[in-house]
Design a protein around this motif. Structure first.
Motif: not given
Length: 298
Positions: A160-162, A198-200
């Motif tokens: 659940g983390l980015t 996506p990036r970030g």
């Protein structure tokens, strides 16, 4: 890692048919002898990179990303171990072209492989269980999600983390006590393959709903696993690690559990792979033992 066996620059990525869609399948090697491998609960087919490189050149290892993971993250549900086992059987039918294929599974994948081999033994000529496949003791009425959080908490939480960058995700794994001290190119390739988004806002490809459904199914299915072990008709071997998910005791498969299923006449053959934990038994130098036992099993 040693240099024995063939070198594999990288797997071919195939989309092969199963019920309701396709699965992403990683093919390691180009030999005529097919083998099929099922990965763990939050993993992917890339977990078998080191193992595949150590197989003889006449072998090809096909490692699917199970539904809800890797390149099969969007494959339709429902999930559950029976669904994954049916997928393995469907793949074996296509890969074997009328001849049995070799089968292995690690962690949750060992349970999936057991179900497949017990239900369709004509499709397989051997079964290697790697640190999984034995019925886990679960009290009646236990909170299955609570058990999952207690045993797989960090692994589930990361889903659940980015992460701002790919390197941040790699660093998360490098801090893992069962992986960081044994870091190698195979582990890093495995980790980077799991990234999407996506990036970030990079994240794991594995779906938490799939992981939880499969985890509950695994914990609730001890009687089925016991029955399948007792009726198993293909040559089989269990390899197990002395250290567990965090690189320390207790192991994934406690000693008394292993003894119960392997200690008596007619019991499942087993081998303790020294100096390994739940991950390095497949992703580190001990993968040599797994590859050697797999090819010799008959």
């Amino acid at each position: 890692m040693g240099d024995q066996g063939r070198r594999v620059d990288g797997p071919a990525e195939l989309d092969l048919p199963v019920e309701g869609g396709t699965l992403r399948v990683l093919r390691f090697g180009e030999g005529p002898r097919p083998a099929l491998a099922a990965h763990g609960i939050t993993a992917s087919g890339m977990a078998f990179g080191a193992f595949a490189r150590l197989l003889p050149p006449e072998w090809s290892l096909f490692a699917p990303d199970l539904r809800g993971r890797g390149g099969s993250a969007d494959a339709p549900g429902p999930y559950g171990l029976d669904r994954h086992a049916a997928d393995l059987c469907r793949l074996a039918e296509g890969l074997g072209a009328g001849s049995p294929v070799a089968l292995t599974g690690h962690s949750m994948g060992a349970y999936v492989a057991l179900l497949a081999a017990a239900r369709r033994p004509e499709l397989f000529d051997r079964l290697l269980l790697v640190d999984g496949g034995l019925p886990l003791p679960v009290p009646p009425g236990a909170d299955l999600d609570g058990i999952l959080d207690a045993t797989l908490g960090p692994a589930i939480a990361r889903l659940g983390l980015t992460y701002a960058t790919d390197q941040d995700y790699v660093d998360f794994f490098r801090a893992h006590p069962a992986l960081g001290p044994y870091w190698n190119d195979d582990v890093e390739t495995y980790v980077r393959y799991d990234l999407t988004g996506p990036r970030g806002a990079r994240r794991s490809k594995a779906r938490e709903d799939a992981v939880r459904q499969d985890g509950r199914d695994l914990l609730a299915s001890g009687d089925r696993f016991a029955a399948d072990l007792e009726r198993l008709s293909v040559p089989a071997l269990l390899l197990h690690a002395p250290l567990g998910l965090l690189g320390q005791e207790p192991p994934m498969l406690p000693g008394d559990l292993v003894e119960r299923w392997t200690g008596g006449p007619g019991g499942l053959p087993t081998e303790l792979v020294e100096d390994s934990n739940h991950y390095t038994i497949l992703l580190g130098d001990p993968a040599k033992t797994a590859a050697e036992r797999f090819t010799a099993l008959a």
